[in-house]
Design a protein around this motif. Structure first.
Motif, short mmCIF file in Angstrom:
data_model
loop_
_atom_site.label_atom_id
_atom_site.label_comp_id
_atom_site.label_asym_id
_atom_site.label_seq_id
_atom_site.Cartn_x
_atom_site.Cartn_y
_atom_site.Cartn_z
N ILE A 134 52.75 14.83 28.32
CA ILE A 134 53.77 15.56 27.44
C ILE A 134 52.93 15.92 26.16
O ILE A 134 52.45 15.23 25.37
CB ILE A 134 54.73 14.77 27.05
N THR A 135 52.74 17.30 25.94
CA THR A 135 52.15 17.70 24.54
C THR A 135 52.95 18.14 23.45
O THR A 135 52.43 18.39 22.14
CB THR A 135 50.81 18.75 24.92
N GLY A 136 54.19 18.65 23.66
CA GLY A 136 55.15 19.24 23.06
C GLY A 136 56.33 18.92 23.29
O GLY A 136 56.80 18.84 24.68
N ALA A 137 57.58 18.90 22.30
CA ALA A 137 58.80 18.68 22.85
C ALA A 137 59.97 19.46 21.77
O ALA A 137 59.69 19.73 20.60
CB ALA A 137 59.24 17.21 22.80
N ALA A 138 60.83 20.08 22.66
CA ALA A 138 62.08 20.60 21.80
C ALA A 138 63.23 19.71 21.73
O ALA A 138 63.61 19.24 22.87
CB ALA A 138 62.43 21.92 22.54
N LEU A 139 63.52 19.17 20.49
CA LEU A 139 64.52 18.51 20.30
C LEU A 139 65.83 18.75 20.00
O LEU A 139 65.99 19.71 19.26
CB LEU A 139 64.02 17.39 19.08
N MET A 174 47.42 15.05 17.53
CA MET A 174 48.43 16.13 17.58
C MET A 174 50.05 15.76 16.97
O MET A 174 50.90 15.48 17.44
CB MET A 174 48.86 16.32 19.19
N ASN A 175 50.04 15.84 15.48
CA ASN A 175 51.11 15.40 14.93
C ASN A 175 51.64 16.62 14.03
O ASN A 175 52.35 16.27 13.01
CB ASN A 175 50.63 14.33 14.20
N ARG A 176 51.63 17.74 14.62
CA ARG A 176 52.60 18.87 13.80
C ARG A 176 53.70 19.19 14.18
O ARG A 176 54.08 19.16 15.31
CB ARG A 176 51.37 20.27 13.88
N ILE A 177 54.58 19.29 13.07
CA ILE A 177 56.08 19.71 13.48
C ILE A 177 55.90 21.29 13.46
O ILE A 177 55.66 22.03 12.44
CB ILE A 177 56.85 19.22 12.33
N ARG A 178 56.21 21.88 14.45
CA ARG A 178 55.83 23.19 14.87
C ARG A 178 56.98 24.04 14.30
O ARG A 178 56.80 25.05 13.49
CB ARG A 178 55.89 23.68 16.38
N THR A 179 58.19 23.80 14.45
CA THR A 179 59.37 24.56 13.70
C THR A 179 60.70 23.70 13.53
O THR A 179 60.67 22.75 14.60
CB THR A 179 59.79 25.84 14.75
N ILE A 180 61.45 23.88 12.93
CA ILE A 180 62.64 23.37 12.63
C ILE A 180 63.62 24.41 12.47
O ILE A 180 63.69 25.16 11.73
CB ILE A 180 62.74 22.50 11.38
N ALA A 181 64.66 24.73 13.42
CA ALA A 181 65.89 25.61 13.33
C ALA A 181 66.96 24.90 12.90
O ALA A 181 67.79 24.65 13.83
CB ALA A 181 65.57 26.53 14.63
N ALA A 182 67.39 24.94 11.73
CA ALA A 182 68.42 24.31 11.33
C ALA A 182 69.72 24.97 12.03
O ALA A 182 70.80 24.06 12.21
CB ALA A 182 68.42 24.23 9.66
N ASP A 183 69.84 26.28 11.81
CA ASP A 183 71.10 26.79 12.53
C ASP A 183 71.19 26.54 13.86
O ASP A 183 72.43 26.35 14.38
CB ASP A 183 71.12 28.37 12.16
#
Length: 493
Positions: free
Chosen positions: A219-224, A107-116
């Motif tokens: 933990i399976t996913g995280a918002a950073l 499970m090594n996918r970067i799901r989203t990057i929200a730069a703003d």
């Protein structure tokens, strides 16, 4: 109840349970060959061997949920594992018939990057360095940094509330997490992946799982929470006369370099020796011999004359006679060479064989006295051992490791290291400190943790475990004693 009824309700044999898991999820997801399982059943340094019925490798959160449900139905305990780089045996299975390892490596996918929004959502199995490589393309940074960042996984970092070299500026991992996705011990999925910076809607549930080391859920996913990637940095390696001067220099750096001070590390003179032992090609900096060294990083984004700031700080330090000698990196390559000392000294100690690795914390004002008292006490009671004190002195985190003399039989070595641990824990208690600054508790420090918990603390921890995991199937024996833990922890450390 008749014998036939008893037989009908008997728990299936481990082989039958394993066959059922393979049939339902497939051999790619369920590993059972001992050769394939070996690296998941030993600690990072290879000092300790564990055992498990199987290794589970889910591909997504839904599969984690299904696997956890299947294990719960079979009465199997699940030991969650990230990159297996922890140092307290928190991800070590200990029962060949009753434990399975669940690794998040697929499970090594970067799901989203929200730069703003300066946020990202990632799978828990993402390698820390890979996250930052992807973020760098948008001039962003997730500021957690530690020696194992090339192999540790973000889920494990969160589960252990990892620290690292940037705590001074950015805080522990829990301060960098906006939301979590967690599979609970019964297989239920809790989706708390909010990226809101301010959300005061009751109890912050994600904090229950940060630092719980997989004992309350997976933990399976995280918002950073992200920050702008620094555009410039300065690195200095300084020689000092004493530990007191190191701490005086730290206080000066905090004031002169403000919040741009990212790292302030204590390096002992042995650190240069260890770095050389780890890499024969390593060329140490040309610097005076000294009882202590400081490795300092200052970083900034925007129109700031960072070099002038650091040079002014160093001039003040030398005027106050705090610094004997120093090296200020002239390039990124030179800066990396200075940090090679800090990283190489860890590898060099490992080459000396099994030794005591501690992760202690005291208030910054207590650091010099704590190290001095600890080394003096070790010298009196264990004169043949080599104590090595280093760490993140700006946040009071000291790794005071103890290396035994070569050639000891294992029993004698283990007894010596156990005594060293007892000595250091007593000193840290006298200084009002903690036995685990950033590594967690796992199985290795469970007894020391238990001995220092108040009755109220114990009641709260056991209550949370009972509420979320009443069958004690989630990483049993990690942090809290459990009859489902098949190991004698003293034999592991």
């Amino acid at each position: 109840m008749t014998a036939s009824t008893n037989k009908m309700h008997a728990k299936p044999a481990p082989d039958a349970i394993l066959a059922g898991l393979v049939a339902e999820f497939g051999p790619k997801t369920v590993l059972s060959d001992p050769a394939d399982m070996q690296r998941y059943c030993r600690d990072w340094h290879g000092d300790v061997e564990g055992s498990a019925l199987a290794v589970l490798r889910p591909a997504d959160t839904e599969e984690v949920s299904r696997l956890v449900r299947a294990c719960a139905a079979a009465g199997l305990a699940v030991v969650p594992q990230g990159g297996n780089t922890g140092l307290v045996l928190g991800g070590l299975p200990t029962d060949a018939a009753g434990h399975v390892v669940l690794t998040l490596e697929r499970m090594n996918r970067i799901r989203t990057i929200a730069a703003d929004d300066f946020s990202a959502v990632v799978d828990a199995g993402c390698i820390l360095a890979a996250i930052n490589a992807a973020l760098a393309e948008q001039d962003l940074l997730f500021p957690l940094s530690l020696a194992a960042e090339g192999s540790c996984q973000i889920g494990g970092n969160i589960a252990t509330n990892a620290g690292g070299i940037n705590v001074l500026r950015y805080g522990m991992t829990r301060e960098m997490i906006l939301g979590l996705e967690v599979v609970l011990p019964d297989g239920t999925i809790w989706n708390g992946l909010s990226t809101l910076r301010k959300n005061n809607s009751g109890v912050d549930l994600k904090q229950l799982f940060i630092g719980a080391e997989g004992s309350l859920g997976i933990i399976t996913g995280a918002a950073l929470r992200l920050v702008p990637k620094p555009t410039r940095g300065e690195t200095a390696f300084l020689a000092l006369r004493s530990l007191d001067d190191v701490m005086a220099l730290y206080a000066l750096a905090r004031r002169e370099c403000c919040d741009l001070l990212s790292a302030f590390e204590l390096v002992p003179p042995e650190g240069l020796t260890f770095a050389k032992e780890a890499d024969a090609d390593f060329v140490p900096p040309q610097i005076a011999d000294a009882p202590a060294y400081a490795l300092i990083d200052v970083a900034a984004t925007g129109p700031i004359d960072l070099r002038a700031m650091v040079e002014a700080f160093l001039e003040t330090a030398m005027t106050r006679d705090l610094v004997i000698d120093g090296v200020l990196a002239a390039s990124e390559r030179q800066a990396a060479g200075l940090w090679q000392i800090r990283e190489g000294m860890i590898e060099g100690q490992a080459l000396r064989g099994p030794h005591l690795r501690t992760d202690l914390s005291v208030s910054p004002s207590q650091v010099a006295g704590f190290i001095t008292e600890s080394i003096e006490e070790l010298g009196r009671r264990l004169p043949d051992c080599l104590p090595v004190a280093y760490g993140h002195v700006g946040d009071g985190n000291i790794h005071l490791n103890v290396i035994p003399p070569r050639g000891l039989e294992r029993a004698a070595r283990d007894a010596m290291l156990y005594e060293a641990k007892t000595i250091l824990n007593a000193v840290v208690d006298r200084h009002g400190g903690g036995i685990s600054a950033e590594h967690g508790i796992g199985r290795l420090k469970r007894g020391d943790f238990e001995a220092r918990r108040s009755p109220v603390h114990e009641t709260l921890l056991r209550g949370l475990k009972q509420l979320l995991d009443p069958a004690d199937l989630m990483n049993p024996g990690c942090q809290l004693t459990s009859p489902r833990d098949g190991a004698d922890v003293r034999s592991l450390g």
